[in-house]
Design a protein around this motif. Structure first.
Motif, PDB file in Angstrom:
ATOM      1  N   SER A   1      15.066  31.022 -25.069  1.00 43.18           N
ATOM      2  CA  SER A   1      14.036  31.285 -24.065  1.00 43.18           C
ATOM      3  C   SER A   1      14.639  31.914 -22.809  1.00 43.18           C
ATOM      4  O   SER A   1      14.069  32.834 -22.214  1.00 43.18           O
ATOM      5  N   ILE A   2      15.794  31.386 -22.411  1.00 43.39           N
ATOM      6  CA  ILE A   2      16.470  31.934 -21.226  1.00 43.39           C
ATOM      7  C   ILE A   2      16.812  33.407 -21.440  1.00 43.39           C
ATOM      8  O   ILE A   2      16.608  34.264 -20.573  1.00 43.39           O
ATOM      9  N   GLU A   3      17.331  33.731 -22.643  1.00 41.05           N
ATOM     10  CA  GLU A   3      17.682  35.121 -22.948  1.00 41.05           C
ATOM     11  C   GLU A   3      16.437  36.013 -22.929  1.00 41.05           C
ATOM     12  O   GLU A   3      16.472  37.148 -22.429  1.00 41.05           O
ATOM     13  N   MET A   4      15.317  35.479 -23.456  1.00 39.45           N
ATOM     14  CA  MET A   4      14.087  36.273 -23.498  1.00 39.45           C
ATOM     15  C   MET A   4      13.519  36.478 -22.096  1.00 39.45           C
ATOM     16  O   MET A   4      12.955  37.533 -21.780  1.00 39.45           O
ATOM     17  N   MET A   5      13.650  35.433 -21.254  1.00 35.95           N
ATOM     18  CA  MET A   5      13.190  35.586 -19.871  1.00 35.95           C
ATOM     19  C   MET A   5      13.974  36.674 -19.154  1.00 35.95           C
ATOM     20  O   MET A   5      13.415  37.469 -18.390  1.00 35.95           O
ATOM     21  N   ARG A   6      15.265  36.725 -19.415  1.00 37.04           N
ATOM     22  CA  ARG A   6      16.098  37.765 -18.805  1.00 37.04           C
ATOM     23  C   ARG A   6      15.685  39.150 -19.298  1.00 37.04           C
ATOM     24  O   ARG A   6      15.828  40.147 -18.588  1.00 37.04           O
ATOM     25  N   GLY A   7      15.175  39.180 -20.539  1.00 41.87           N
ATOM     26  CA  GLY A   7      14.749  40.463 -21.095  1.00 41.87           C
ATOM     27  C   GLY A   7      13.310  40.797 -20.771  1.00 41.87           C
ATOM     28  O   GLY A   7      12.801  41.831 -21.215  1.00 41.87           O
ATOM     29  N   GLY A   8      12.614  39.886 -20.080  1.00 38.17           N
ATOM     30  CA  GLY A   8      11.242  40.147 -19.672  1.00 38.17           C
ATOM     31  C   GLY A   8      10.196  39.891 -20.736  1.00 38.17           C
ATOM     32  O   GLY A   8       9.064  40.350 -20.600  1.00 38.17           O
ATOM     33  N   ASP A   9      10.531  39.185 -21.801  1.00 40.85           N
ATOM     34  CA  ASP A   9       9.574  38.905 -22.883  1.00 40.85           C
ATOM     35  C   ASP A   9       8.862  37.580 -22.603  1.00 40.85           C
ATOM     36  O   ASP A   9       9.229  36.526 -23.103  1.00 40.85           O
ATOM     37  N   GLY A  10       7.837  37.631 -21.759  1.00 40.83           N
ATOM     38  CA  GLY A  10       7.130  36.413 -21.374  1.00 40.83           C
ATOM     39  C   GLY A  10       6.409  35.743 -22.524  1.00 40.83           C
ATOM     40  O   GLY A  10       6.405  34.520 -22.644  1.00 40.83           O
ATOM     41  N   HIS A  11       5.778  36.547 -23.403  1.00 42.26           N
ATOM     42  CA  HIS A  11       5.048  35.967 -24.538  1.00 42.26           C
ATOM     43  C   HIS A  11       5.996  35.224 -25.471  1.00 42.26           C
ATOM     44  O   HIS A  11       5.701  34.118 -25.935  1.00 42.26           O
ATOM     45  N   GLY A  12       7.131  35.804 -25.738  1.00 44.11           N
ATOM     46  CA  GLY A  12       8.104  35.157 -26.615  1.00 44.11           C
ATOM     47  C   GLY A  12       8.633  33.872 -26.012  1.00 44.11           C
ATOM     48  O   GLY A  12       8.866  32.892 -26.716  1.00 44.11           O
TER      49      GLY A  12
END
Length: 402
Positions: free
Chosen positions: A191-202
């Motif tokens: 989740s932390i990695e996805m937040m850094r990538g801007g993928d809020g839905h994921g």
């Protein structure tokens, strides 16, 4: 004479001599039962369970037995009355006093056959009383010692069982919980990695999965603690009238982590089984555990149903699924704590604590629980509840507010 009264059996050649001895027993706070017939002596000294009718009141084993030679001599030479009585299990520890002649041969035979004391005739009742008092004191001390040893053995067994459960718990904490904890940590890292990538839905999806795994851990911990509490008799038990079993079952399904995702659920409660009596909180958790178990062991698209009906003097409730099934060798032990440890079809490790909780909760209600299953064809868990609904009772537990 009541069966529970402590008494001495007096086998005498005559009622008069037997009653004379009986009068002395009052000083020992014992009642005497005088018998002057060999056949009756053999009859009343049978195992208590075998006695009935007029002799049922005297079925309690005697504290001691006194046999007079004049009665024993009536027995055919092929029979040894002392040996027969001594080898009856319920008389194994009862002192046996033999009143016989000054005859070394008779005395040797009687002592060899199992008599605890041989008193030479003629004698005074006070002498017999002294022998009985000594033998009874020794017998009571031995009985107290046996009971103390039995208590010590039971305590040792309970301690070993407690240590075994503690070892199992440690094993489970080290091994079984590693997988869901690792899953939660992995999901959070992802989740932390996805937040850094801007993928809020994921991120939302990952956090939802992490919450589901965390709830699974919380439920597991609750089952472990509550199984322990119930085994120690500390679990609250508040039975009340449950007006709608269907409503309770549907609320139990709502308690299941993740809910009935991709499963088909059915509810079929016969009208006469809607209103039952029991602890609504415990029964709701029993149903939630059984439904969660069914979900874990069925694939997407599987079918699960809850049913209840009246049978004889109680009710039968069941949760059926069309999942993977349970091997026959495992069906007798899956209700034991830590015995169910195996992977589900969804690769989640199952410790069996939920089913252990179900068993203890059902037994607390006076019912029983069992499973019928075939590998590859699903499982059905059944449990019974007695019909304890008080006549004219109002619904003092409202489902939905439990």
């Amino acid at each position: 004479m009541a069966a529970s009264a402590a008494h001495v059996l007096i086998a005498s050649g005559s009622l008069e001599r037997g009653e004379a001895l009986n009068r002395v027993l009052g000083e020992l706070r014992l009642e005497g039962r005088v018998i002057d017939e060999v056949e009756k002596l053999l009859y009343v000294t049978r195992a208590p369970a075998a006695q009935g009718g007029a002799d049922a009141q005297a079925a309690a084993p005697p504290e001691a037995v006194v046999i007079e030679h004049s009665l024993a001599a009536r027995v055919p030479e092929s029979l040894d009355i002392v040996y027969i009585l001594r080898n009856r299990p319920h008389l194994a520890h009862a002192p046996l006093v033999y009143l016989g002649p000054l005859d070394p041969e008779v005395e040797a035979r009687v002592v060899t056959s199992g008599a605890d004391a041989y008193v030479t005739l003629p004698t005074q009742p006070a002498v017999v009383k002294a022998h009985l008092e000594r033998l009874l004191t020794r017998r009571r001390a031995e009985r107290d010692m046996r009971e103390a040893l039995d208590r010590a053995r039971r305590f040792e067994q309970a301690l070993k069982e407690s240590e075994r459960m503690k070892d199992d718990l440690i094993h489970m904490l080290v091994h079984d919980l590693k997988s869901p904890i690792s899953s939660v940590m992995g999901l959070l890292d992802h989740s932390i990695e996805m937040m850094r990538g801007g993928d809020g839905h994921g991120v939302e999806e990952m956090l939802s999965l992490a919450r589901s795994e965390s709830q699974h851990l919380l439920n597991l911990a609750a089952n472990i603690l509550d199984v322990r509490r119930m085994k120690e008799g500390h679990m609250p038990y508040a039975p009340a009238v449950i007006p709608s079993l269907t409503s309770l079952a549907k609320e139990a399904l709502g308690d299941v982590v993740g809910g009935p995702k991709d499963r088909n659920f059915g509810f079929l409660v016969r009208p006469e089984a809607e209103r039952i009596y029991g602890d609504p909180k415990l029964l709701r958790r029993v149903l939630a555990n059984l439904m969660a178990n069914a979900i874990k062991h069925t694939r997407r698209g599987g079918y699960i149903d809850f049913r209840a009906w009246r049978q004889d003097d109680g009710f039968v409730l069941s949760v059926r699924d069309d999942g993977e099934g349970i091997p026959e060798a495992d069906q007798k032990r899956i209700f034991n704590a830590f015995e169910q440890s195996r992977h589900t079809v969804h690769d989640r490790y199952d410790t069996g604590m939920g089913l252990t909780f179900c068993k203890l909760a059902v037994e607390k209600h006076g019912g029983r629980i069992w499973v019928e299953s075939k590998v590859g064809r699903g499982s059905t868990f059944y449990f019974t509840l007695p019909d304890l609904v008080p006549e004219g009772a109002e619904a003092d537990a409202v489902v939905g507010n439990t």
